[in-house]
Write a protein that holds these residues in place. Structure first.
Motif, mmCIF file in Angstrom:
data_model
loop_
_atom_site.group_PDB
_atom_site.id
_atom_site.type_symbol
_atom_site.label_atom_id
_atom_site.label_comp_id
_atom_site.label_asym_id
_atom_site.label_seq_id
_atom_site.Cartn_x
_atom_site.Cartn_y
_atom_site.Cartn_z
ATOM 1 N N TRP A 192 1.331 9.338 -5.658
ATOM 2 C CA TRP A 192 1.523 10.711 -5.187
ATOM 3 C C TRP A 192 2.749 11.359 -5.834
ATOM 4 O O TRP A 192 2.716 12.535 -6.210
ATOM 5 C CB TRP A 192 1.660 10.688 -3.663
ATOM 6 N N LEU A 193 3.830 10.572 -5.989
ATOM 7 C CA LEU A 193 5.068 11.106 -6.551
ATOM 8 C C LEU A 193 4.993 11.337 -8.059
ATOM 9 O O LEU A 193 5.731 12.147 -8.600
ATOM 10 C CB LEU A 193 6.232 10.148 -6.264
ATOM 11 N N PRO A 230 -4.067 8.292 -5.255
ATOM 12 C CA PRO A 230 -3.162 7.644 -4.302
ATOM 13 C C PRO A 230 -3.856 6.684 -3.333
ATOM 14 O O PRO A 230 -3.370 5.561 -3.128
ATOM 15 C CB PRO A 230 -2.521 8.822 -3.555
ATOM 16 N N LEU A 231 -4.978 7.093 -2.760
ATOM 17 C CA LEU A 231 -5.650 6.234 -1.789
ATOM 18 C C LEU A 231 -6.186 4.969 -2.444
ATOM 19 O O LEU A 231 -6.003 3.861 -1.934
ATOM 20 C CB LEU A 231 -6.779 6.991 -1.093
ATOM 21 N N ARG A 232 -6.819 5.119 -3.597
ATOM 22 C CA ARG A 232 -7.351 3.948 -4.294
ATOM 23 C C ARG A 232 -6.220 3.016 -4.741
ATOM 24 O O ARG A 232 -6.328 1.788 -4.628
ATOM 25 C CB ARG A 232 -8.179 4.390 -5.502
ATOM 26 N N THR A 233 -5.133 3.589 -5.236
ATOM 27 C CA THR A 233 -3.986 2.778 -5.654
ATOM 28 C C THR A 233 -3.395 2.037 -4.464
ATOM 29 O O THR A 233 -3.029 0.861 -4.574
ATOM 30 C CB THR A 233 -2.914 3.669 -6.310
ATOM 31 N N ALA A 289 6.300 -5.001 -3.701
ATOM 32 C CA ALA A 289 6.560 -4.216 -4.908
ATOM 33 C C ALA A 289 5.754 -4.743 -6.089
ATOM 34 O O ALA A 289 5.190 -3.954 -6.865
ATOM 35 C CB ALA A 289 8.056 -4.237 -5.228
ATOM 36 N N LEU A 290 5.687 -6.064 -6.240
ATOM 37 C CA LEU A 290 4.944 -6.648 -7.359
ATOM 38 C C LEU A 290 3.465 -6.284 -7.297
ATOM 39 O O LEU A 290 2.827 -6.047 -8.327
ATOM 40 C CB LEU A 290 5.103 -8.176 -7.376
ATOM 41 N N ALA A 291 2.906 -6.251 -6.094
ATOM 42 C CA ALA A 291 1.492 -5.898 -5.946
ATOM 43 C C ALA A 291 1.244 -4.469 -6.426
ATOM 44 O O ALA A 291 0.334 -4.215 -7.223
ATOM 45 C CB ALA A 291 1.054 -6.064 -4.490
ATOM 46 N N GLY A 313 0.811 -1.208 0.000
ATOM 47 C CA GLY A 313 0.000 0.000 0.000
ATOM 48 C C GLY A 313 0.843 1.255 0.000
ATOM 49 O O GLY A 313 0.538 2.223 -0.709
ATOM 50 N N ALA A 314 1.914 1.236 0.779
ATOM 51 C CA ALA A 314 2.802 2.398 0.841
ATOM 52 C C ALA A 314 3.486 2.643 -0.498
ATOM 53 O O ALA A 314 3.591 3.797 -0.951
ATOM 54 C CB ALA A 314 3.841 2.197 1.939
ATOM 55 N N ILE A 315 3.927 1.576 -1.145
ATOM 56 C CA ILE A 315 4.589 1.726 -2.448
ATOM 57 C C ILE A 315 3.604 2.244 -3.485
ATOM 58 O O ILE A 315 3.888 3.188 -4.229
ATOM 59 C CB ILE A 315 5.206 0.384 -2.898
ATOM 60 N N GLY A 316 2.419 1.613 -3.548
ATOM 61 C CA GLY A 316 1.431 2.034 -4.536
ATOM 62 C C GLY A 316 0.958 3.457 -4.319
ATOM 63 O O GLY A 316 0.936 4.268 -5.256
#
Length: 198
Positions: A22-23, A31-34, A66-68, A14-17
């Protein structure tokens, strides 16, 4: 793999997505949905992990987190950001030693062979069809998977990825399906089941 490890992996996805969304505002991702979808997809390795399948370790947790996130972003925007794919290669080569999924030389060969093979296929497709068919992001992601599991995993990972992507194309009945989620699925199959063609 313990439940806390799995929760760490899901939160990391979740943090990566969310962080990438956001970046990289040009990707026009929420960002939240991703982040939420990345968490959901990161739950997929939970079943085989809790069943004791696959090798454990922090490196594997990072890989599937990361893959997720990459699968979610690739499915939505057909982009595999360098901010994740390139560090994944380095982590696979360095932290993969502690995971013990493959000897160091096998991982180095796996990363180089995976990238080179996909790069060659991509260039050949451009010359044949005059359009991108397999992007450099796919090549870097495949290199990251090779860096974790070694060259021995490449054929079966790409076979599982191709079958999964083809099935999705047949279901959706339209072109343009991203290959990143298929590669993630292939990596999950290899990690959970191991060699199928041996």
């Amino acid at each position: 793999m313990q439940v806390m490890d799995l929760l760490f992996m899901i939160a990391g996805a979740g943090a990566i997505g969310g962080g990438l969304a956001w970046l990289r505002p040009e990707l026009d991702l929420a960002p939240l949905r991703t982040a939420l979808w990345s968490c959901v997809i990161a739950c997929l390795p939970a079943a085989p992990a809790l069943a004791g399948l696959g090798q454990t370790g922090g490196g594997v947790l990072i890989l599937f987190a990361a893959l997720a996130a990459l699968s979610v972003i690739d499915a939505q925007r057909h982009v595999l950001p360098n901010e994740v794919t390139l560090p994944l290669i380095a982590i696979g080569l360095i932290a993969g030693i502690a995971v013990g999924t493959a000897p160091g030389l096998d991982r180095l060969i796996g990363a180089g062979l995976a990238y080179g093979l996909f790069r060659l296929i991509g260039e050949m497709w451009i010359k044949w069809r005059g359009e991108d068919g397999l992007g450099l992001g796919d090549a870097k992601l495949f290199a990251g998977i090779g860096a974790f599991f070694g060259w021995q995993a490449l054929a079966e990972v790409v076979l599982a990825a191709s079958l999964a992507t083809t099935a999705l194309l047949l279901i959706r009945r339209r072109e343009g399906t991203a290959f990143g989620p298929g590669l993630a699925f292939g990596a999950l199959v290899w990690w959970a089941v191991g060699p199928l063609l041996a």
